[in-house]
Structures are given as C-alpha cells and as structure tokens.
Design an enzyme around this catalytic site. Structure first.
Site, mmCIF file in Angstrom:
data_model
loop_
_atom_site.group_PDB
_atom_site.id
_atom_site.type_symbol
_atom_site.label_atom_id
_atom_site.label_comp_id
_atom_site.label_asym_id
_atom_site.label_seq_id
_atom_site.Cartn_x
_atom_site.Cartn_y
_atom_site.Cartn_z
ATOM 1 C CE LYS A 22 -15.033 38.461 8.455
ATOM 2 N NZ LYS A 22 -13.703 38.884 8.053
ATOM 3 C CG ASN A 23 -14.353 36.249 5.262
ATOM 4 O OD1 ASN A 23 -14.271 37.388 5.735
ATOM 5 N ND2 ASN A 23 -13.705 35.213 5.784
ATOM 6 N NE ARG A 96 -4.241 40.701 5.224
ATOM 7 C CZ ARG A 96 -2.995 41.082 5.022
ATOM 8 N NH1 ARG A 96 -2.360 41.790 5.922
ATOM 9 N NH2 ARG A 96 -2.376 40.745 3.915
ATOM 10 C CB CYS A 120 -2.267 40.057 9.501
ATOM 11 S SG CYS A 120 -3.792 39.335 10.069
ATOM 12 N NE ARG A 125 -4.375 37.256 6.151
ATOM 13 C CZ ARG A 125 -5.610 37.597 6.479
ATOM 14 N NH1 ARG A 125 -5.852 38.164 7.649
ATOM 15 N NH2 ARG A 125 -6.612 37.379 5.652
ATOM 16 N N PRO A 126 1.259 38.199 2.793
ATOM 17 C CG PRO A 126 2.748 36.942 1.505
ATOM 18 C CD PRO A 126 1.973 36.912 2.799
ATOM 19 C CB VAL A 127 -0.973 41.645 -1.313
ATOM 20 C CG1 VAL A 127 -1.946 41.680 -0.152
ATOM 21 C CG2 VAL A 127 0.011 42.814 -1.228
ATOM 22 C CG ASP A 128 3.375 37.109 -3.017
ATOM 23 O OD1 ASP A 128 2.456 37.052 -2.166
ATOM 24 O OD2 ASP A 128 4.077 36.125 -3.292
ATOM 25 C CG LEU A 129 0.203 34.650 -4.494
ATOM 26 C CD1 LEU A 129 -0.528 33.469 -3.878
ATOM 27 C CD2 LEU A 129 1.208 34.154 -5.541
ATOM 28 C CG ASP A 310 -11.525 31.890 8.561
ATOM 29 O OD1 ASP A 310 -10.346 32.115 8.865
ATOM 30 O OD2 ASP A 310 -12.102 32.445 7.608
ATOM 31 C CB ILE A 332 -4.349 28.298 6.006
ATOM 32 C CG1 ILE A 332 -5.179 27.057 5.649
ATOM 33 C CG2 ILE A 332 -4.615 29.443 5.022
ATOM 34 C CD1 ILE A 332 -5.011 26.526 4.265
ATOM 35 N NE ARG A 402 -11.965 43.276 11.533
ATOM 36 C CZ ARG A 402 -10.801 43.304 10.921
ATOM 37 N NH1 ARG A 402 -9.704 43.391 11.643
ATOM 38 N NH2 ARG A 402 -10.710 43.254 9.623
HETATM 39 C C1 EPZ Z 1 -9.420 34.736 3.360
HETATM 40 O O1 EPZ Z 1 -8.211 35.438 3.628
HETATM 41 C C2 EPZ Z 1 -10.339 35.044 4.529
HETATM 42 N N1 EPZ Z 1 -10.528 36.493 4.628
HETATM 43 C C3 EPZ Z 1 -9.723 34.532 5.817
HETATM 44 O O2 EPZ Z 1 -10.640 34.748 6.873
HETATM 45 C C4 EPZ Z 1 -9.477 33.036 5.674
HETATM 46 O O3 EPZ Z 1 -8.825 32.565 6.821
HETATM 47 C C5 EPZ Z 1 -8.611 32.754 4.448
HETATM 48 O O4 EPZ Z 1 -9.221 33.337 3.260
HETATM 49 C C6 EPZ Z 1 -8.400 31.279 4.175
HETATM 50 O O5 EPZ Z 1 -9.642 30.652 3.995
HETATM 51 C C7 EPZ Z 1 -11.399 37.097 3.854
HETATM 52 O O6 EPZ Z 1 -12.070 36.506 3.016
HETATM 53 C C8 EPZ Z 1 -11.597 38.554 4.078
HETATM 54 P P1 EPZ Z 1 -5.568 33.514 1.416
HETATM 55 P P2 EPZ Z 1 -7.127 35.617 2.484
HETATM 56 O O7 EPZ Z 1 -5.119 34.498 0.411
HETATM 57 O O8 EPZ Z 1 -7.827 35.735 1.184
HETATM 58 C C9 EPZ Z 1 -0.789 33.228 1.491
HETATM 59 C C10 EPZ Z 1 -11.394 35.675 8.901
HETATM 60 O O9 EPZ Z 1 -11.163 35.430 10.113
HETATM 61 N N2 EPZ Z 1 -0.764 34.300 0.477
HETATM 62 O O10 EPZ Z 1 -6.351 32.338 0.945
HETATM 63 O O11 EPZ Z 1 -6.226 36.722 2.883
HETATM 64 C C11 EPZ Z 1 -1.303 33.732 2.845
HETATM 65 O O12 EPZ Z 1 -0.294 34.385 3.577
HETATM 66 C C12 EPZ Z 1 -10.274 35.721 7.881
HETATM 67 O O13 EPZ Z 1 -12.533 35.910 8.464
HETATM 68 C C13 EPZ Z 1 0.432 34.651 -0.109
HETATM 69 O O14 EPZ Z 1 1.501 34.096 0.191
HETATM 70 O O15 EPZ Z 1 -6.367 34.238 2.574
HETATM 71 C C14 EPZ Z 1 -1.791 32.451 3.473
HETATM 72 O O16 EPZ Z 1 -0.724 31.763 4.064
HETATM 73 C C15 EPZ Z 1 -8.936 35.527 8.500
HETATM 74 N N3 EPZ Z 1 0.434 35.659 -1.050
HETATM 75 C C16 EPZ Z 1 -2.307 31.658 2.272
HETATM 76 O O17 EPZ Z 1 -1.727 32.259 1.122
HETATM 77 C C17 EPZ Z 1 -0.703 36.292 -1.423
HETATM 78 O O18 EPZ Z 1 -0.633 37.197 -2.285
HETATM 79 C C18 EPZ Z 1 -3.821 31.656 2.088
HETATM 80 O O19 EPZ Z 1 -4.296 32.992 2.220
HETATM 81 C C19 EPZ Z 1 -1.924 35.917 -0.825
HETATM 82 C C20 EPZ Z 1 -1.933 34.910 0.116
#
Ligand code: EPZ
Length: 429
Positions: A22-23, A96, A120, A125-129, A310, A332, A402
C-alpha cells in the site's frame, strides 16, 4: 458500520499470498502526474486508500483504469494533461498521503493548491519537511486558510536538501518533485525504507535519473520530461509482518508467499527470539509455533532497517500472551499506543508511560467488543482476537479496509474464524 467478529482458538495452517505494498502503491500512483504517457502499475493492491487516491487523481486529470491482466491486478494511470492543480481539504484530510500530489503537480505544471492534512490519531504529523524540500527546489510556498499554494512558473531547480530527521514521506515527496527539476538534487539523511527504492525503480523506468534510494544519500539528475512505463509494486512488508505475527500468535504453520522476508529482518529476528519458528523460502517465509508459549522480548521502533513502527501494535498484541514482561518503545510517532487500552479490554496487562509500554503476558485473553483507532491498531485487535476465548468484535474497521486486502479471506483460508458483520447486522464473508 461494518464490524469484524473473530472467534478465538483456531490455529492457523495454510498459505497466505502477500499483496503489493500500500505505502508504495500510493506514491507510485502520484508519479503518474509527472508524465503525459500511461503508467501501468502491476501487483496493485485493491484497497480503500488506492481507490481513494484514484478519485483524487481523476479530479486532477488522470484517467485511472483498474483491471486484472496477465500479471494480476493492475492499474493504468494516464494524465495527458493536468486539468486541475487543486486538492481539497476533504480529500487530503481523509488520506494524508494525498498531500504527496503537491510536488508532482508543481513539477509538471508550475503550480498547485493542496490542503494541509491536519492532525492524525497517531501523532501531529506535520509536513514542514515536505515544504522545506519544495522551497529548496525553488517553489514559492504560501500558506492561507489551511491550504498550501505552491508556484514554480519557470520550473524547479536542483538543490541540496538535508533533512534534520528521517522522513519517509518528505524523502518521497522531494524525489517526486526533483525528477523534473533543472539540474542535480542531492537528498541527505534520506529515509532508507524499501518503498523509496521501489519509487526510484519506477521513476527510472519512466526515464528519470535517480541513484542511491535505499541509502541515506539520494542523487537525482533532473530530466526535461518523463515517459510511460510498466512497474510492479513491491510486496507489502507490513502485511507480511502482520500475518507472520498472526501465525506466531495463533500457532500452527503459515507459508507467506509473494513476499520478501529480507524486508522484515528486524521483526523475524524478534519472532525467533520469542521462540517462533521462522524459515525463509524462495518467495517468502514459513512461520510456525507448535503449542509452546512464546517468551517476552523487548522492541524499539526505528527507521528502516530497524523494527517498523507499522508493526509495533501487532507485536504488542503478540506479547500480551507471552511469558514475562516485554518493553515496547515507540520512537517514530508520539501517540501510537491507542491500541493498548483496547487490548486491555481483552484482558491484556499493559501500562503505558510516555513512549514506552510494558506488557506483562497473561495466560489467556477474553473476547470483548473493541474499537479500531488506526489501520495497524485495528489489525492488532484482530490478532489478539485469534487467541481470545469466545468472540471478539472489532468496530470501525474502515481503518482495516484502508490497508489490508481481503483480510477475512486470507486468514479464513488458514482456518481462522473471522467474519464481517455488515452495519445492518447481516453477516457477510
Ligand atoms: C510513512 O508515513 C507511512 N505512511 C507510515 O505508515 C509509516 O508509519 C511511516 O512512514 C514511518 O515508517 C505512508 O507511507 C503512507 P514520516 P510518513 O514522514 O511518511 C515526523 C501506515 O499505517 N515528520 O517518516 O508520514 C513525523 O511526525 C502508516 O501505513 C515531521 O516532523 O512518516 C514522524 O514523527 C502510518 N515533519 C516522523 O517524522 C514532516 O514534514 C516520521 O514520519 C514529516 C514528518
């Protein structure tokens, strides 16, 4: 609303084919925005999330056609032109990963307006990065009324991007945008999850020049245009790990096929340490347990190749009936223990403090009504239900739909007593 009912006690014996990831699939689908030629994705899972993203992509101008071909389930995505650069709140809030259309839209058509996803259940889960990466590539970013307005009328420019923390989504997003940028982009401290290498392979098949995915440094040499391609989605390592845990929980012997066990070494090592049998095969792995109770083991989630966040909820379910005490640390996401109180409704002995849960194994769980809070949490409740005495009913299973394809059918084929109860009370298999 549909529910899943599980009658505990049956051992699992049989074969479970693992679906496409899925991811990975949802990021690969977003890549179709980058070209006016068709992208054919095979080994596609049929999930609520892929259908949902298909709807958003259709609004943006992508023709999305699902079919069953000689290579199994496939989806053809064709965006001759971008009809709209607008992704509304309703669609991004519900999933998201829809946010990841922003980069490809700006890269292809120079502008986009995409809703911020909001919070969430598993964390802020911010998107600043994501936004910092797009700005580094030269996009002008403005935030108004919950929307990101991104513009790069003269195209994106290659750049050095250094992420302060590892983010799967931001790395993928930067990659999806940089493939059409002018010049070379280097992403430092990139996520190394296997989905990144899958995205690289697909983009390269489309004519992109990406190297290094799967390592912390990814180099992208921008190209003027991408073309169509055919790409097979990698097997879902989280689905594979989930059924591996289910087999260890229920006992019996389950063969997982169409899988790559090397992608979940961290989990398989923990299963072996707990006392389950793990035997890699040519296309997957066999998991077995013959009656003996498992030992408690500690886990700490980490970016790949560490123990996947996950799989944390599923492993916690497994530890609820193991001998002794297990410590589970979540590093995480800040709020990813919502399944703990639900597992406690089944008789589990768990205490949570900050980012750590202590699970003291009990001899027997008892069936009860429980509620799913997110995708992986909901499947952890199904796993616990496999051994709970009597019936466990899991509500809010739209979360399960999902991310798990034909879950009742796959578990049922191995002897589990799992059935879906339609919202009006009628049972459906
Ligand atoms: C992906 O989410 C997966 N989702 C998640 O799976 C998975 O848990 C996660 O990666 C970690 O492996 C998808 O691929 C759709 P991150 P993602 O950005 O990309 C912080 C599931 O159940 N962060 O690696 O959103 C964030 O808050 C889902 O299938 C920022 O601070 O995860 C987290 O603490 C749930 N700013 C950490 O980084 C940002 O701009 C890692 O998140 C982005 C992230």
């Amino acid at each position: 609303m549909d529910r899943i009912a599980i009658t505990g006690g049956a051992r699992l014996n049989g074969t479970i084919p693992v679906s496409g990831a899925k991811n990975s699939a949802i990021k690969l689908m977003a890549a179709s925005l980058l070209t006016d030629e068709p992208l054919r994705l095979t080994n596609m899972p049929r999930l609520a999330d892929t259908r949902f993203l298909g709807k958003l992509l259709t609004r943006l101008g992508v023709q999305v056609t699902e079919s069953d071909g000689p290579d199994g389930q496939q989806t053809l995505l064709h965006a001759p032109e971008i009809m709209s650069g607008f992704a509304p709140y309703d669609l991004v809030r519900q999933m998201r990963a829809s946010f990841n259309v922003l980069g490809p839209l700006v890269a292809r058509s120079g502008q986009a307006k995409v809703s911020l996803p909001g919070g969430c259940t598993i964390g802020a889960r911010p998107v600043d990065l994501h936004l910092q990466a797009l700005e580094a590539l030269g996009a002008k970013i403005d935030l108004h009324e919950g929307y990101v307005y991104a513009q790069a009328p003269r195209g994106l420019k290659g750049a050095e991007i250094t992420f302060p923390i590892v983010s799967v989504g931001a790395t993928e997003h930067a990659m999806l945008a940089a493939v059409l940028a002018d010049g070379v982009t280097v992403i430092h401290n990139a996520a190394c999850e296997p989905e990144l290498a899958d995205l690289q392979d697909c983009l390269n098949a489309m004519g992109a020049k990406v190297e290094g995915a799967g390592t912390p440094t990814i180099t992208i040499t921008g190209v003027a245009r991408l073309k169509g391609a055919t790409h097979a989605v990698i097997p879902d390592r989280i689905e594979m790990g989930t059924y591996a845990v289910a087999a260890a929980m229920a006992g019996g012997e389950v063969r997982l096929t169409n899988a790559r066990p090397g992608l979940i070494d961290a989990l398989l090592d923990k299963l072996k340490e707990a006392g389950a049998g793990v035997e890699p095969t040519a296309d997957g792995v066999i998991i077995r347990r013959n009656g003996q109770r498992l030992d408690s083991v500690d886990v700490e989630t980490a970016p790949f190749p560490g123990f996947a966040t996950d799989l944390q909820a599923q492993f916690m379910a497994l530890m609820t009936t193991a001998k002794g005490e297990s410590r589970i640390r979540e590093t995480i996401f800040e709020n990813r223990f919502m399944h703990a109180p639900e597992l406690m409704r089944l008789g589990a002995d768990i205490s949570v403090s900050g980012g750590e849960a202590r699970v003291r194994g009990v001899e027997q769980l008892e069936g009860a009504e429980v509620m799913a809070t997110d995708l992986r949490a909901s499947v952890s409740l199904v796993i616990a239900g496999l051994v709970a005495r009597g019936e466990t009913t899991v509500s809010r299973i739209y979360h399960l739909d999902r991310g798990f394809e034909r879950l009742e059918e796959k578990l049922g084929a191995c002897g589990a007593q799992v059935r879906r109860i339609k919202g009006d009370g009628e049972a459906e298999l």
